[in-house]
Design a protein around this motif. Structure first.
Motif, mmCIF file in Angstrom:
data_model
loop_
_atom_site.group_PDB
_atom_site.id
_atom_site.type_symbol
_atom_site.label_atom_id
_atom_site.label_comp_id
_atom_site.label_asym_id
_atom_site.label_seq_id
_atom_site.Cartn_x
_atom_site.Cartn_y
_atom_site.Cartn_z
ATOM 1 N N PHE A 85 -5.002 5.924 -0.729
ATOM 2 C CA PHE A 85 -4.276 4.755 -0.901
ATOM 3 C C PHE A 85 -4.253 4.033 -2.255
ATOM 4 O O PHE A 85 -5.343 4.292 -3.109
ATOM 5 C CB PHE A 85 -4.921 3.329 0.216
ATOM 6 C CG PHE A 85 -4.703 3.928 1.520
ATOM 7 C CD1 PHE A 85 -3.783 3.964 2.310
ATOM 8 C CD2 PHE A 85 -5.998 4.539 2.106
ATOM 9 C CE1 PHE A 85 -3.727 4.043 3.548
ATOM 10 C CE2 PHE A 85 -5.928 4.683 3.300
ATOM 11 C CZ PHE A 85 -4.962 4.668 4.222
ATOM 12 N N TYR A 124 0.865 -1.193 -0.183
ATOM 13 C CA TYR A 124 0.080 -0.060 -0.050
ATOM 14 C C TYR A 124 0.770 1.216 -0.069
ATOM 15 O O TYR A 124 1.772 1.558 0.836
ATOM 16 C CB TYR A 124 -0.976 0.102 1.077
ATOM 17 C CG TYR A 124 -2.118 -0.667 1.120
ATOM 18 C CD1 TYR A 124 -3.379 -0.168 0.373
ATOM 19 C CD2 TYR A 124 -2.294 -1.997 1.374
ATOM 20 C CE1 TYR A 124 -4.575 -0.890 0.216
ATOM 21 C CE2 TYR A 124 -3.577 -2.781 1.250
ATOM 22 C CZ TYR A 124 -4.496 -2.203 0.651
ATOM 23 O OH TYR A 124 -5.800 -2.696 0.386
ATOM 24 N N ILE A 135 -2.787 0.320 -4.212
ATOM 25 C CA ILE A 135 -1.628 -0.910 -4.146
ATOM 26 C C ILE A 135 -0.902 -1.052 -5.298
ATOM 27 O O ILE A 135 -1.265 -0.695 -6.458
ATOM 28 C CB ILE A 135 -2.801 -2.291 -4.008
ATOM 29 C CG1 ILE A 135 -3.643 -2.237 -2.927
ATOM 30 C CG2 ILE A 135 -1.713 -3.351 -4.424
ATOM 31 C CD1 ILE A 135 -4.648 -3.256 -2.804
#
Length: 336
Positions: A23, A8, A25
């Protein structure tokens, strides 16, 4: 062996309550391990309020945090394949860990083999038998120094740290009062042995203290800050002790002018109070001491815990955001 880790990344500074859009990934191809290193695969990740405040000043940046992981490849004699470890690896699925680098890491200890918990779940290494448990144990015993018969007040009492603090105070023979954000949480605190608990969203804090601490408050473990803390401190006895662990009431406030509370200095001076903030890293050299004591209390049935587990790596942002609305009771963990 080529390993692609997922991690993350925090894209920007949080403004107000964190959002899932803050956020992202990303994938990262890891290098091969070298002598003195091992490859760790995350099993549980920790979600904690302090992560809101400790990211630094440069963005994008990797999300910080502890995790319980398994060693899947090793060139380190003390970390065998299959071993459980606790590491400050952040929110990521795989990590190349170099324990020797711990001496230069700000978050001591950087990594350590998980002690034998017997039939207890390894996830407790992030909670009652890890950093959270040590925060409660050392913060209360070393800063508040409660004595049997004294009155201890805890805010954020249904959280991972607060619920632990209250139980230790009870074990030490104290009267324990807790404040939490719902009636259900208050009922749980009384099941844990708190003398009394109040829902701060509906109760009058001053009236509650007058009723349940008519002789005053001796120790205060502060997890929230704000006006509730000012009120509690105003009701403390001479030479009372205050451990400041957090200030979650203000973490998401973008305009700090809105965070005003009654000034504390008149109470601190007139009552000769001791008020000290702390980080659990201060007690890093005593990590195993704290874990051993908490483990003994758990095994004796004197210390209970609750885990709020989110299932899946993709759930981490939601779990984190939920901390600031009181969605959790006990320790919040993401099962990777």
């Amino acid at each position: 062996m080529v390993v692609v880790a997922k991690k993350y990344v925090v894209l920007r500074p949080f403004e107000g309550v964190p959002k899932e859009s803050d956020f992202k990934i990303e994938e990262e191809t890891l290098r091969d391990i070298e002598d003195g290193e091992f490859l760790a695969e995350a099993v549980y990740m920790s979600v904690d309020p302090y992560q809101r405040m400790k990211l630094g000043n440069e963005y994008p940046c990797d999300m910080i945090g502890g995790q319980i992981a398994k060693v899947v490849e090793s060139k380190h004699p003390e970390y065998a394949v299959g071993a459980w470890v606790m590491g400050h690896f952040g929110w990521r699925t795989h990590t190349v860990a170099a324990p020797a680098a711990a001496a230069s890491c700000a978050q001591q200890p950087y990594v350590y083999p998980l002690p034998d918990f017997g039939d207890l779940p390894p996830s407790l290494g992030l909670g009652v038998l890890g950093r959270v448990g040590n925060t409660a144990y050392f913060g209360l015993t070393q800063l508040c120094r409660p004595r049997a018969g004294e009155t201890v007040v805890v805010t954020g009492a249904a959280g991972a740290v607060g619920s632990h603090v209250g139980q230790i105070a009870r074990i030490l023979g104290c009267r324990v009062l807790g404040f939490a954000g719902s009636d259900a949480k208050c009922r749980w605190l009384q099941e844990l042995g708190f003398t009394a608990a109040a829902n701060y969203t509906t109760a009058d804090v001053r009236d509650f203290l007058k009723q349940h601490a008519p002789d005053g408050v001796d120790c205060y473990f502060d997890n929230v800050g704000g006006e509730i803390s000012s009120t509690i401190i105003s009701q403390m006895n001479p030479f009372g002790r205050i451990a400041v662990c957090g200030s979650i009431s203000s973490y998401n406030e973008t305009n700090k002018e809105n965070c005003k509370a009654t000034i504390l200095q008149p109470y601190i001076v007139s009552k000769q109070l001791s008020m000290e903030g702390f980080l659990v890293n201060r007690f890093a050299s005593r990590t195993m001491e704290g874990i051993a004591q908490n483990l003994q209390w758990v095994r004796d049935g004197r210390l209970k815990y609750r885990e709020h587990i989110w299932d899946g790596f993709h759930q981490a942002p939601q779990a984190f955001i939920g901390l600031f609305s009181g969605a959790n009771t006990g320790k919040t963990i993401v099962k990777v």
